[in-house]
Design an enzyme around this catalytic site. Sequence first.
Site, PDB file in Angstrom:
ATOM      1  N   SER A 254       3.820   5.321  -5.855  1.00  0.00           N
ATOM      2  CA  SER A 254       3.823   4.131  -5.146  1.00  0.00           C
ATOM      3  C   SER A 254       4.823   3.192  -5.365  1.00  0.00           C
ATOM      4  CB  SER A 254       2.351   3.231  -5.885  1.00  0.00           C
ATOM      5  OG  SER A 254       2.849   2.982  -7.146  1.00  0.00           O
ATOM      6  N   LYS A 255       4.835   2.042  -4.762  1.00  0.00           N
ATOM      7  CA  LYS A 255       5.985   1.161  -4.724  1.00  0.00           C
ATOM      8  C   LYS A 255       6.454   0.845  -6.261  1.00  0.00           C
ATOM      9  CE  LYS A 255       5.982  -1.106  -0.135  1.00  0.00           C
ATOM     10  NZ  LYS A 255       4.836  -1.542   0.231  1.00  0.00           N
ATOM     11  N   ARG A 256       5.626   0.921  -6.916  1.00  0.00           N
ATOM     12  CA  ARG A 256       6.086   0.708  -8.552  1.00  0.00           C
ATOM     13  C   ARG A 256       7.142   1.596  -8.913  1.00  0.00           C
ATOM     14  NH1 ARG A 256       2.953   2.646 -12.480  1.00  0.00           N
ATOM     15  NH2 ARG A 256       1.525   3.627 -11.016  1.00  0.00           N
ATOM     16  N   HIS A 257       6.847   3.089  -8.332  1.00  0.00           N
ATOM     17  CA  HIS A 257       8.101   3.986  -8.666  1.00  0.00           C
ATOM     18  C   HIS A 257       9.394   3.849  -8.061  1.00  0.00           C
ATOM     19  CE1 HIS A 257       4.224   5.897  -9.685  1.00  0.00           C
ATOM     20  NE2 HIS A 257       4.717   6.197 -11.011  1.00  0.00           N
ATOM     21  N   GLY A 258       9.356   2.901  -6.927  1.00  0.00           N
ATOM     22  CA  GLY A 258      10.814   2.951  -6.291  1.00  0.00           C
ATOM     23  C   GLY A 258      10.253   2.939  -4.828  1.00  0.00           C
TER      24      GLY A 258
END
Length: 488
Positions: A254-258
């Site tokens: 997800s966006k959390r990972h980049g």
Amino acid sequence: MLEKIRVRFAPSPTGPLHIGGARSALFNYLLAKKTGGDFILRIEDTDLERSSPESEENIKQSLHWLGIEWNEGIDVGGPYGPYRQTERLDIYRKYVDQLLQQGLAYRCYCTEEEIAAEREMLMQKGELPRYLGKCRNLTPEQEAEYIKQGRKPVIRFRVPEDELIVIDDLVRGRVTFESNGIGDFVIVKSDGIPTYNFAVVIDDSSMHITHVIRGEEHLSNTPRQMLIYKALGLTPPKFAHISLILGKDRTKMSKRHGATSVVNYQEAGFLPEALVNYLALLGWSPEKEEEIFSMEQLIQEFSLDRVAKNPAVFDMDKLTWLNGYYIRESPVEKITDLAIPYLQKAKLIGQAVSEEEYQWLINVVGAIKHKVVSISEIPAYVKVFFPMEIKVEDEEAKTILAGEQVPIVAKTLLSKLEQCEELNPANVKKILKEITKELKLGGKQVYMPLRIALTGEMHGPELHDLITYIGLKEVRSRLAQTLPDVIK
Ligand code: GLU
């Protein structure tokens, strides 16, 4: 004769193209190309609120960028169009009517509140939340009453009881579902628009899709779709559900990972060749140990039976490594063209690039191309080739610059450059060698202080490239800044 393979990528235009979607598109595309089949782009825009023309544009742009071209679908047309679901409402209506007439679907007048209360009740009992069929057997009078109240019905599919639904998935093997856990599901919403699960069946069937390769998140939709195929007497395609893409911590990417959308990678200076190569390896493993694959090679090598069941972990380091590889392997002109917008953004060059400046840029980019892992890094690497103020801030660098041999090294360099007939990397390289020889100095005593005097830094491009492409005037001006007592 074997049936021609027809596959599709069917994104919902509710956001930019995600790397997971891009991978699905790629696998479908590879299978089609490998077998001489068709690859279709269909837009699934039945979620009117979340769909947007911008997202559709983004998806198309990203696919083009990746080199995934469709030979049938939106924009290009084809024999089974239209290819946008909201333009196919008449087609769906016919099938809905058929199901209603056969009693395989029915109108449901339950309100959202009633549905929510039912879900809540089931969940509290620890059961699967599902519709329990309150409107399954309404009498015409009951229906008339609901209509009088102004209720707008949805249409639900009547899920048969006690049925085992078997999916022979090309990636996951045999997967079974029990119909009892499903509950009658909505196939047409109250605004008359069909749901994804219904439209996808009609479309895949009427577009003669033979294989559906899609993300694992759709596996739970597949039994619903199988039930509709059966009810309508249609043959389902073969399914291949590819595993999720996980972040390094093994939770869903997800966006959390980049960056998660293709356009993010494009903007960050990745080459489409690198992303395609990387996405192919994300779940598919080649027969040989090789890791570098062009699209052409992927088409040759790809096969669904080498697609893994277990989740793939997104490895940014590997993608970056591949990107560096493709940058090194690409012609310098191509990398220069790609770098120009970044150089403009960094205000290193203006909007108009003259032929002379362009040729110079090619040289400059060529001097650092082997060092960068993304196009977006290029401005930082080529900055030193542009006129600049030199500041020496590092203490170690200051000490090196204060070396007693430095004045004579700098003076010798200037005088040799002044006498040099043609400034080019080979000649400058020769000059630097001559300096070490004539002054009987080690390379370190010559190159490092000159580098610091000319750039302010201890690392950077090859000195002979730097000197060549900044030119004599700029060399003099930089030395005058850093060694004012030597160069007057
Ligand atoms: N429209 C669906 C999505 O974007 C794709 C469904 C499918 O491939 O069947 O997730």
